[in-house]
Write a protein that holds these residues in place. Structure first.
Motif, PDB file in Angstrom:
ATOM      1  N   LYS A  41       0.857  -1.185   0.000  1.00 27.89           N
ATOM      2  CA  LYS A  41       0.000   0.000   0.000  1.00 27.89           C
ATOM      3  C   LYS A  41       0.896   1.239   0.000  1.00 27.89           C
ATOM      4  N   PRO A  42       1.180   1.756  -1.196  1.00 29.05           N
ATOM      5  CA  PRO A  42       2.072   2.909  -1.269  1.00 29.05           C
ATOM      6  C   PRO A  42       1.422   4.162  -0.700  1.00 29.05           C
ATOM      7  N   SER A  43       2.175   4.895   0.091  1.00 28.63           N
ATOM      8  CA  SER A  43       1.699   6.168   0.610  1.00 28.63           C
ATOM      9  C   SER A  43       2.882   7.110   0.735  1.00 28.63           C
ATOM     10  N   ILE A  44       2.670   8.316   0.354  1.00 30.16           N
ATOM     11  CA  ILE A  44       3.708   9.342   0.404  1.00 30.16           C
ATOM     12  C   ILE A  44       3.189  10.476   1.272  1.00 30.16           C
ATOM     13  N   THR A  45       4.080  11.016   2.096  1.00 25.53           N
ATOM     14  CA  THR A  45       3.719  12.126   2.964  1.00 25.53           C
ATOM     15  C   THR A  45       4.253  13.420   2.364  1.00 25.53           C
ATOM     16  N   TYR A  68       4.657  13.823 -12.233  1.00 28.11           N
ATOM     17  CA  TYR A  68       3.949  13.189 -13.336  1.00 28.11           C
ATOM     18  C   TYR A  68       2.621  12.642 -12.837  1.00 28.11           C
ATOM     19  N   MET A  69       1.590  12.806 -13.648  1.00 31.18           N
ATOM     20  CA  MET A  69       0.287  12.215 -13.372  1.00 31.18           C
ATOM     21  C   MET A  69      -0.150  11.452 -14.608  1.00 31.18           C
ATOM     22  N   ASN A  70      -0.472  10.184 -14.414  1.00 32.24           N
ATOM     23  CA  ASN A  70      -0.932   9.325 -15.499  1.00 32.24           C
ATOM     24  C   ASN A  70      -2.149   8.569 -14.985  1.00 32.24           C
ATOM     25  N   TYR A  71      -3.325   9.019 -15.365  1.00 30.66           N
ATOM     26  CA  TYR A  71      -4.583   8.478 -14.850  1.00 30.66           C
ATOM     27  C   TYR A  71      -4.575   8.600 -13.326  1.00 30.66           C
ATOM     28  N   ARG A  72      -4.590   7.491 -12.604  1.00 31.57           N
ATOM     29  CA  ARG A  72      -4.610   7.565 -11.136  1.00 31.57           C
ATOM     30  C   ARG A  72      -3.209   7.549 -10.545  1.00 31.57           C
ATOM     31  N   ARG A  73      -2.196   7.211 -11.320  1.00 28.47           N
ATOM     32  CA  ARG A  73      -0.827   7.078 -10.833  1.00 28.47           C
ATOM     33  C   ARG A  73      -0.123   8.423 -10.793  1.00 28.47           C
ATOM     34  N   ILE A  74       0.604   8.665  -9.710  1.00 25.27           N
ATOM     35  CA  ILE A  74       1.330   9.922  -9.528  1.00 25.27           C
ATOM     36  C   ILE A  74       2.769   9.579  -9.182  1.00 25.27           C
ATOM     37  N   CYS A  89       6.356   6.793  -6.335  1.00 25.07           N
ATOM     38  CA  CYS A  89       5.202   6.576  -7.192  1.00 25.07           C
ATOM     39  C   CYS A  89       4.063   6.022  -6.345  1.00 25.07           C
ATOM     40  N   PHE A  90       2.864   6.545  -6.518  1.00 26.59           N
ATOM     41  CA  PHE A  90       1.733   6.104  -5.703  1.00 26.59           C
ATOM     42  C   PHE A  90       0.436   6.424  -6.421  1.00 26.59           C
ATOM     43  N   TYR A  91      -0.658   6.029  -5.831  1.00 24.20           N
ATOM     44  CA  TYR A  91      -1.986   6.351  -6.341  1.00 24.20           C
ATOM     45  C   TYR A  91      -2.925   6.487  -5.150  1.00 24.20           C
ATOM     46  N   GLY A  94     -10.092   5.312  -4.538  1.00 23.30           N
ATOM     47  CA  GLY A  94     -11.184   5.989  -5.231  1.00 23.30           C
ATOM     48  C   GLY A  94     -11.830   7.114  -4.447  1.00 23.30           C
ATOM     49  N   ASP A  95     -12.084   6.905  -3.154  1.00 24.73           N
ATOM     50  CA  ASP A  95     -12.771   7.927  -2.372  1.00 24.73           C
ATOM     51  C   ASP A  95     -11.850   9.053  -1.926  1.00 24.73           C
ATOM     52  N   GLN A  96     -10.532   8.867  -2.021  1.00 32.41           N
ATOM     53  CA  GLN A  96      -9.579   9.886  -1.594  1.00 32.41           C
ATOM     54  C   GLN A  96      -8.933  10.611  -2.764  1.00 32.41           C
ATOM     55  N   GLU A  97      -9.283  10.232  -3.982  1.00 27.58           N
ATOM     56  CA  GLU A  97      -8.571  10.740  -5.146  1.00 27.58           C
ATOM     57  C   GLU A  97      -8.714  12.248  -5.335  1.00 27.58           C
ATOM     58  N   ALA A  98      -9.908  12.786  -5.233  1.00 26.48           N
ATOM     59  CA  ALA A  98     -10.118  14.217  -5.475  1.00 26.48           C
ATOM     60  C   ALA A  98      -9.347  15.070  -4.468  1.00 26.48           C
ATOM     61  N   ALA A  99      -9.475  14.736  -3.192  1.00 25.89           N
ATOM     62  CA  ALA A  99      -8.765  15.499  -2.157  1.00 25.89           C
ATOM     63  C   ALA A  99      -7.259  15.303  -2.272  1.00 25.89           C
ATOM     64  N   GLY A 100      -6.818  14.090  -2.617  1.00 28.72           N
ATOM     65  CA  GLY A 100      -5.395  13.811  -2.743  1.00 28.72           C
ATOM     66  C   GLY A 100      -4.748  14.542  -3.896  1.00 28.72           C
ATOM     67  N   VAL A 101      -5.412  14.530  -5.040  1.00 27.67           N
ATOM     68  CA  VAL A 101      -4.882  15.245  -6.202  1.00 27.67           C
ATOM     69  C   VAL A 101      -4.820  16.741  -5.912  1.00 27.67           C
ATOM     70  N   GLU A 102      -5.801  17.259  -5.227  1.00 30.51           N
ATOM     71  CA  GLU A 102      -5.784  18.683  -4.860  1.00 30.51           C
ATOM     72  C   GLU A 102      -4.619  18.987  -3.931  1.00 30.51           C
ATOM     73  N   ALA A 103      -4.328  18.093  -2.994  1.00 34.97           N
ATOM     74  CA  ALA A 103      -3.187  18.288  -2.085  1.00 34.97           C
ATOM     75  C   ALA A 103      -1.868  18.265  -2.859  1.00 34.97           C
ATOM     76  N   VAL A 104      -1.756  17.387  -3.846  1.00 34.62           N
ATOM     77  CA  VAL A 104      -0.543  17.335  -4.674  1.00 34.62           C
ATOM     78  C   VAL A 104      -0.408  18.619  -5.481  1.00 34.62           C
TER      79      VAL A 104
END
Length: 124
Positions: A41-45, A68-74, A89-91, A94-104
């Motif tokens: 379970k990849p996670s980046i802080t 880099y962003m490629n679909y769900r992969r960052i 590299c992480f992703y 589904g339920d955290q994607e919008a908030a996570g992408v905004e944080a990135v």
């Protein structure tokens, strides 16, 4: 394929056993890769001026060239490197994607990093 069949049914047992060892190693490596991809379970802080990778290594924002962003992969690409390391590299789920992408995106804007929407390669 004919070569493999000829080696397996050849009378020379050294080649036969060498091929069996090589094929067993390849099969084991494939199983390891599938297990690694399925159960990690990849996670980046994201901190204010640095990133802590999935392997708990700290990378300053000055070491990151772009994101880099490629679909769900960052992936965070480092300066002087051609490909993105697996620990950067992480992703998002589904339920955290919008908030996570905004944080990135906020982290990239705060640290003046470009976000590129394209395919990228990783290495282990």
């Amino acid at each position: 394929m004919m070569f493999i069949r000829n080696v397996i049914f050849d009378k020379n047992s050294i080649l036969k056993y060498a091929l069996i060892v090589i094929l067993t190693f390849i099969l084991g490596y494939i199983i390891f890769l599938i297990y690694h991809l399925s159960f990690t379970k990849p996670s980046i802080t994201l901190e204010s001026d640095h990133v802590i990778s999935t392997q708990l290594q700290k990378y300053d924002a000055s070491q990151i060239e772009c994101i880099y962003m490629n679909y769900r992969r960052i992936g965070f690409k480092r300066y002087g490197k051609r490909i993105v390391p697996m620990d950067l590299c992480f992703y998002f789920k589904g339920d955290q994607e919008a908030a996570g992408v905004e944080a990135v995106r906020e982290w990239a804007a705060r640290n003046d990093k470009e976000i590129k929407h394209k395919f990228f390669q990783t290495w282990m």
